[in-house]
Design an enzyme around this catalytic site. Sequence first.
Site, PDB file in Angstrom:
ATOM      1  N   HIS A  25      -3.135  -1.340  -1.578  1.00 49.16           N
ATOM      2  CA  HIS A  25      -2.682   0.056  -1.627  1.00 49.16           C
ATOM      3  C   HIS A  25      -2.649   0.451  -3.097  1.00 49.16           C
ATOM      4  O   HIS A  25      -1.683   0.149  -3.792  1.00 49.16           O
ATOM      5  CB  HIS A  25      -1.265   0.183  -1.051  1.00 49.16           C
TER       6      HIS A  25
ATOM      7  N   ARG B  99      -2.652   3.511  -4.303  1.00 51.69           N
ATOM      8  CA  ARG B  99      -1.801   4.706  -4.498  1.00 51.69           C
ATOM      9  C   ARG B  99      -2.500   5.924  -5.092  1.00 51.69           C
ATOM     10  O   ARG B  99      -1.833   6.869  -5.512  1.00 51.69           O
ATOM     11  CB  ARG B  99      -0.595   4.364  -5.396  1.00 51.69           C
TER      12      ARG B  99
ATOM     13  N   ASN C 244      -3.036   5.162   3.281  1.00 49.34           N
ATOM     14  CA  ASN C 244      -1.735   5.860   3.206  1.00 49.34           C
ATOM     15  C   ASN C 244      -1.429   6.384   1.811  1.00 49.34           C
ATOM     16  O   ASN C 244      -0.362   6.172   1.256  1.00 49.34           O
ATOM     17  CB  ASN C 244      -0.599   4.957   3.724  1.00 49.34           C
TER      18      ASN C 244
ATOM     19  N   HIS D  73      -1.941  -2.607  11.507  1.00 48.16           N
ATOM     20  CA  HIS D  73      -0.573  -2.977  11.154  1.00 48.16           C
ATOM     21  C   HIS D  73       0.119  -3.166  12.499  1.00 48.16           C
ATOM     22  O   HIS D  73       0.377  -2.190  13.207  1.00 48.16           O
ATOM     23  CB  HIS D  73       0.101  -1.876  10.327  1.00 48.16           C
TER      24      HIS D  73
ATOM     25  N   ASP E 208      -2.067  -7.407   0.631  1.00 45.39           N
ATOM     26  CA  ASP E 208      -1.263  -6.230   0.975  1.00 45.39           C
ATOM     27  C   ASP E 208      -0.552  -5.720  -0.287  1.00 45.39           C
ATOM     28  O   ASP E 208       0.630  -5.353  -0.245  1.00 45.39           O
ATOM     29  CB  ASP E 208      -0.255  -6.536   2.093  1.00 45.39           C
TER      30      ASP E 208
ATOM     31  N   HIS F  39       5.473  -0.529  -5.864  1.00 48.57           N
ATOM     32  CA  HIS F  39       6.442   0.568  -6.004  1.00 48.57           C
ATOM     33  C   HIS F  39       7.063   0.381  -7.385  1.00 48.57           C
ATOM     34  O   HIS F  39       7.085  -0.736  -7.914  1.00 48.57           O
ATOM     35  CB  HIS F  39       7.527   0.473  -4.933  1.00 48.57           C
TER      36      HIS F  39
HETATM   37  C1  NCD Z   1       3.005  -0.695   2.475  1.00 51.36           C
HETATM   38  C2  NCD Z   1       3.017   0.342   1.373  1.00 51.36           C
HETATM   39  O1  NCD Z   1       3.974   0.394   0.607  1.00 51.36           O
HETATM   40  O2  NCD Z   1       2.040   1.097   1.290  1.00 51.36           O
HETATM   41  N1  NCD Z   1       4.217  -1.444   2.468  1.00 51.36           N
HETATM   42  C3  NCD Z   1       4.436  -2.671   2.982  1.00 51.36           C
HETATM   43  O3  NCD Z   1       5.590  -3.086   3.036  1.00 51.36           O
HETATM   44  N2  NCD Z   1       3.454  -3.437   3.405  1.00 51.36           N
HETATM   45  C4  NCD Z   1       2.807   0.032   3.758  1.00 51.36           C
HETATM   46  C5  NCD Z   1       2.320  -0.846   4.830  1.00 51.36           C
HETATM   47  O4  NCD Z   1       1.094  -1.003   4.945  1.00 51.36           O
HETATM   48  O5  NCD Z   1       3.132  -1.372   5.585  1.00 51.36           O
HETATM   49 ZN    ZN Z   2      -0.588  -2.695   3.872  1.00 56.93          ZN
END
Ligand code: NCD
Ligand code: ZN
Length: 427
Positions: free
Chosen positions: A57, A59, A89, A174, A295, A299
Amino acid sequence: MDLSVEGKAYINGSFEQCCIGVENGKISSIKKVLKGDVHLNFGYKLILPAGIDLHVHFRDPGMINKEDFATGSMAAAFGGITCFFDMPNTIPQTTDINSLSDKIMTASKKSFVDFGVYAGITDNNINNIETIAKKCNGFKIYLGSTTNTLMFNKQNLKETLIKISSTNKPVLFHAEDDACLNKYKTIEKNLVDHLNSRPAICEETAIKNILETSKGVNAKVHICHLSSCEGLELLKNRSKNITCGVTPHHCLISAGRNLNPQTHFKVNPPLRTIFDKETLFNVLRNGFIDVLESDHAPHTLDEKDAEFNDAPSGIPGVETIYPMFLYLVKQEKLSFQCLVSLLCEKPAEILNAHKGKIKVGNDADFIVVDLKKECKISSEKLHSKCGWSPFNGWPALFPDAVFVRGEKVIENNEIQVSQGFGKFIGE
Ligand code: NCD
Ligand code: ZN
């Protein structure tokens, strides 16, 4: 021949002292002796296929305070990952041709390594799957809610799988069932609460649904971040078109009060019991799992330092995944064959990438590793914009050099190419 690289290379499942010839970014020959216009001799060092992370991700767009394609791909490069696949996302979510084209354009300008993108499936774009398939490498379906998720009504699953099967592209899940999650949801103060509020039964329910619904439909299905023994049990006799992935955090860490700060380990699906963790690592090293995926879900520290219940779920990992597992291989916790299959060969197969194996015709993506150069992961030295890692202090083996399409992307701990060197794979 543009380039020849000499060393102890991993070819067809074993190491051979040999030379790899490169022409136009592709591996053109593998021989005992070769001399390209440029010849690089890495001597006793290992040359391994570069890693492919099929689950990140980054972002971008919309949350580039957490990460963007420049920082995310730089982190990938330093960790020996030369191709990543980005999840939908973001803001906006990539659910149509426009948002996918925009994301591909942004990443093409910023990325240091090659990449692909997923389209998210929601209740609103099921009828456009065939069109959307032209601009993505695969699809993502969230069966349960998590960070900025794309909501999907499971009643539509069969129809969706049938449509996806005709595109020949994989669909990644997921797998946590939303109705189940709602049933167990509580106010959370720590990781054990987080685990209790997303229990294994929710993963089990979702996987059962996926397996039952996909029967008789020939869609390429990948179950992301398997985290429980219950889910694993269901996948034991899976058919060939179904693959599953495990993250480093789910097979190396279990939920407990000893983890600090607790919010840094808050992730979906949650970290589970010691038994789940150990079982996952055992099946991973025994060849039962198809893919190792990070994954990578960064953040900011500010966000992660909130009260446990309010802190977002997700942990970074794209830069540490290959180095941590190379160290585990050195410790003889798993084999080179197993790691290369999990992080290079299988992801390439699933995403149809001409990478992941040192063989003639493939992209010349490889890493050079000195088994003597182990170090401790240090959050400050990593390249993700988020600036922290749950693996701070863990032992690892970072690559000495990283090649993408025959171009040296990392050497001497420095990036050697400019932003935009990375290419979209898929057109
Ligand atoms: C993911 C995210 O922050 O985009 N977070 C996570 O805990 N894996 C979202 C997700 O894919 O679940
Ligand atoms: Zn993910």
